[in-house]
Design an enzyme around this catalytic site. Structure first.
Site, PDB file in Angstrom:
ATOM      1  N   ARG A  55       0.837  -1.207   0.000  1.00 31.38           N
ATOM      2  CA  ARG A  55       0.000   0.000   0.000  1.00 31.38           C
ATOM      3  C   ARG A  55       0.872   1.256   0.000  1.00 31.38           C
ATOM      4  O   ARG A  55       0.491   2.297  -0.517  1.00 31.38           O
ATOM      5  CB  ARG A  55      -1.006  -0.013   1.164  1.00 31.38           C
ATOM      6  CG  ARG A  55      -1.897   1.212   1.211  1.00 31.38           C
ATOM      7  CD  ARG A  55      -3.290   0.972   1.828  1.00 31.38           C
ATOM      8  NE  ARG A  55      -3.277   0.138   3.009  1.00 31.38           N
ATOM      9  CZ  ARG A  55      -2.813   0.521   4.204  1.00 31.38           C
ATOM     10  NH1 ARG A  55      -2.328   1.728   4.385  1.00 31.38           N
ATOM     11  NH2 ARG A  55      -2.825  -0.331   5.222  1.00 31.38           N
ATOM     12  N   TYR A 107     -14.613  17.844 -16.703  1.00 31.30           N
ATOM     13  CA  TYR A 107     -15.104  16.464 -16.625  1.00 31.30           C
ATOM     14  C   TYR A 107     -16.222  16.385 -15.587  1.00 31.30           C
ATOM     15  O   TYR A 107     -16.029  16.839 -14.452  1.00 31.30           O
ATOM     16  CB  TYR A 107     -13.935  15.539 -16.256  1.00 31.30           C
ATOM     17  CG  TYR A 107     -14.335  14.108 -16.028  1.00 31.30           C
ATOM     18  CD1 TYR A 107     -14.925  13.365 -17.045  1.00 31.30           C
ATOM     19  CD2 TYR A 107     -14.131  13.496 -14.801  1.00 31.30           C
ATOM     20  CE1 TYR A 107     -15.304  12.046 -16.835  1.00 31.30           C
ATOM     21  CE2 TYR A 107     -14.490  12.177 -14.586  1.00 31.30           C
ATOM     22  CZ  TYR A 107     -15.080  11.463 -15.605  1.00 31.30           C
ATOM     23  OH  TYR A 107     -15.455  10.169 -15.394  1.00 31.30           O
ATOM     24  N   ASP A 179      -5.888  19.471 -14.854  1.00 31.91           N
ATOM     25  CA  ASP A 179      -6.243  18.151 -15.389  1.00 31.91           C
ATOM     26  C   ASP A 179      -5.789  18.151 -16.846  1.00 31.91           C
ATOM     27  O   ASP A 179      -6.413  18.773 -17.705  1.00 31.91           O
ATOM     28  CB  ASP A 179      -7.752  17.912 -15.256  1.00 31.91           C
ATOM     29  CG  ASP A 179      -8.176  16.528 -15.769  1.00 31.91           C
ATOM     30  OD1 ASP A 179      -7.410  15.927 -16.571  1.00 31.91           O
ATOM     31  OD2 ASP A 179      -9.267  16.057 -15.395  1.00 31.91           O
ATOM     32  N   LYS A 204      -6.592   6.840 -19.954  1.00 29.89           N
ATOM     33  CA  LYS A 204      -6.788   7.361 -21.304  1.00 29.89           C
ATOM     34  C   LYS A 204      -5.487   7.233 -22.114  1.00 29.89           C
ATOM     35  O   LYS A 204      -5.075   6.125 -22.399  1.00 29.89           O
ATOM     36  CB  LYS A 204      -7.314   8.796 -21.233  1.00 29.89           C
ATOM     37  CG  LYS A 204      -8.419   9.005 -20.181  1.00 29.89           C
ATOM     38  CD  LYS A 204      -9.738   8.331 -20.536  1.00 29.89           C
ATOM     39  CE  LYS A 204     -10.764   8.362 -19.420  1.00 29.89           C
ATOM     40  NZ  LYS A 204     -11.055   9.652 -18.819  1.00 29.89           N
TER      41      LYS A 204
HETATM   42  C1  LIG Z   1     -11.717  10.131 -17.739  1.00 36.37           C
HETATM   43  C2  LIG Z   1     -11.384  11.458 -17.155  1.00 36.37           C
HETATM   44  C3  LIG Z   1     -11.263  11.622 -15.761  1.00 36.37           C
HETATM   45  C4  LIG Z   1     -11.550  10.523 -14.777  1.00 36.37           C
HETATM   46  O1  LIG Z   1     -10.612   9.488 -14.827  1.00 36.37           O
HETATM   47  P1  LIG Z   1     -10.945   7.946 -14.433  1.00 36.37           P
HETATM   48  O2  LIG Z   1      -9.676   7.249 -14.754  1.00 36.37           O
HETATM   49  O3  LIG Z   1     -12.122   7.537 -15.264  1.00 36.37           O
HETATM   50  O4  LIG Z   1     -11.274   7.942 -12.975  1.00 36.37           O
HETATM   51  C5  LIG Z   1     -10.885  12.873 -15.307  1.00 36.37           C
HETATM   52  N1  LIG Z   1     -10.660  13.902 -16.135  1.00 36.37           N
HETATM   53  C6  LIG Z   1     -10.786  13.775 -17.474  1.00 36.37           C
HETATM   54  C7  LIG Z   1     -10.525  14.959 -18.355  1.00 36.37           C
HETATM   55  C8  LIG Z   1     -11.146  12.551 -18.031  1.00 36.37           C
HETATM   56  O5  LIG Z   1     -11.289  12.447 -19.370  1.00 36.37           O
END
Ligand SMILES: *Cc1c(COP(=O)(O)O)cnc(C)c1O
Length: 380
Positions: A55, A107, A179, A204
């Site tokens: 962890r 998001y 982000d 992603k």
């Molecule tokens: C998909 C996404 C998230 C969330 O990420 P997860 O891996 O699905 O928890 C946050 N910000 C953006 C811009 C995203 O496309």
């Protein structure tokens, strides 16, 4: 490879080598997968490998974190079990009563975390049009500790000026977090533009193959906030599992190549959609008419692989176009090798500000001509 060596190198080289070294015990060139949760303690009570319990730290997570930090030129990075877990770790590191500025174009999961998890816990927040720096400045309060931005934004590709927001946040004694999921470190150098933290859903583009759920934070400095984030990561336990770390680390090696091709294909797709009579609007920061184009051209190296467009008519008309596509798969998520299409409003729910007739494309690595022809036949 140490950070000092990688800093002088080009990002393609960093992406292939950072956090990688042949395994000293077997000579394996590819990274071994270490599933052990627990690590040997020496007779004198010390931990000779530096690892104790999974962890806290694991070999695959440390290797990935080294690569993530190197790719952004950050002081350190932390890998999480999802992008949302990474966002939550930042918010959990603040104190009840602190105030957060959050974009209106963001998001939907980030807004949901603020409204449904962190507001009840005592965090204050304002939803602001961060594409307007005056609106950001006006939203600052005495207890504003964090300005959160997302650029390009999901799903409308709104562009926020990172350097402008960093100046406003820092003048107020707050931190700026970006982000950067849609642009990645190859498309946008958030820390160099003044951000203190950069967040990724590595689900992603970093993973890049639609087969890992994971997230990451990279910090400009190993400061007090970072110490709290590390505390949250290991004590809450929202850590990325060894195999997810391994997949994302492998994905990073090809990220520079992939993002260039995603961007090339997206530019072709956006130009086609922009010229089509049945398309009401095309949202892509690489298009000169995009309202954020000048800022994007200044702060991005690559405009990325995401395109949204509005089909003339209703939600039903947009869904019909999505249903006729043959190469684009109708599914959520983004950043994988395969092209995806999604009717975003029906995923985000009735409260969402996303237009009813908007389709979001994650433009994959197929040939651009095949993608354009698929869109041509689906639009009719
Ligand atoms: C998909 C996404 C998230 C969330 O990420 P997860 O891996 O699905 O928890 C946050 N910000 C953006 C811009 C995203 O496309």
């Amino acid at each position: 490879m140490s950070h000092d060596t990688t800093h002088a190198l080009h990002l393609e080289t960093v992406a292939v080598h950072a956090g990688h070294a042949p395994d000293p015990t077997t000579g394996a060139v590819a990274e071994p997968l270490h599933l052990s949760t627990t690590f040997l303690r020496a007779p004198d009570g010390t931990y000779p490998s530096g690892y104790v319990y999974s962890r806290d730290r694991t070999p695959n997570r440390s290797a990935l974190e080294t690569a993530l930090a190197a790719l952004d030129g950050g002081a350190d990075a932390a890998a999480f079990s999802s992008g949302q877990a990474a966002v939550a770790a930042v918010l959990q590191s603040l104190a009840p009563g602190d105030h957060v500025i959050c974009p209106n174009a963001v998001y939907y999961g980030t807004k949901k975390l603020l409204a449904q998890v962190f507001a009840p816990w005592g965090l204050e927040y304002s939803i602001v049009d961060t594409t307007d720096l005056e609106a950001v400045r006006a939203a600052i309060r005495p207890r504003t500790t964090l300005v959160w931005v997302e650029t390009p934004s999901n799903p409308t590709l709104a562009i926020t000026d990172i350097a402008g927001c960093a100046a406003i946040a820092h003048a107020a004694g707050a931190r700026l977090a970006v982000d950067n999921t849609w642009a990645t470190a190859l498309g946008q150098r958030s820390l160099a533009l003044g951000a203190d933290l950069v967040m990724y859903s590595t689900t992603k583009y970093y993973g890049g193959h639609s087969d890992t759920l994971s997230g990451a934070l990279v910090t400009a400095r190993a400061d007090d906030l970072w110490e709290r984030i590390r505390l949250v990561q290991s004590s809450v336990g929202s850590v990325a599992a060894p195999f997810d770390c391994w997949l994302v680390h492998r994905g990073i090696a090809s990220l520079p190549c992939r993002l260039r091709q995603h961007t090339h294909n997206a530019e072709m797709v956006a130009a086609f959609l922009d010229s089509h009579a049945r398309v009401e609007a095309t949202h892509y920061p690489g298009l000169p008419a995009h309202p954020g184009h000048d800022v994007a051209a200044r702060q991005m190296q690559l405009f990325g692989g995401m395109v949204s467009f509005q089909v003339q008519g209703s939600a039903a008309d947009a869904l019909a176009v999505a249903g006729r596509l043959r190469i684009f798969t109708q599914a959520t998520s983004l950043g994988g090798v395969e092209s995806l299409v999604e009717h975003r409003k029906s995923v985000e729910g009735p409260e969402s500000p996303t237009p009813d007739n908007l389709l979001r494309l994650s433009v994959g690595l197929e040939h651009a001509t095949d993608l354009v022809e698929d869109l041509r036949q689906a639009l009719g």
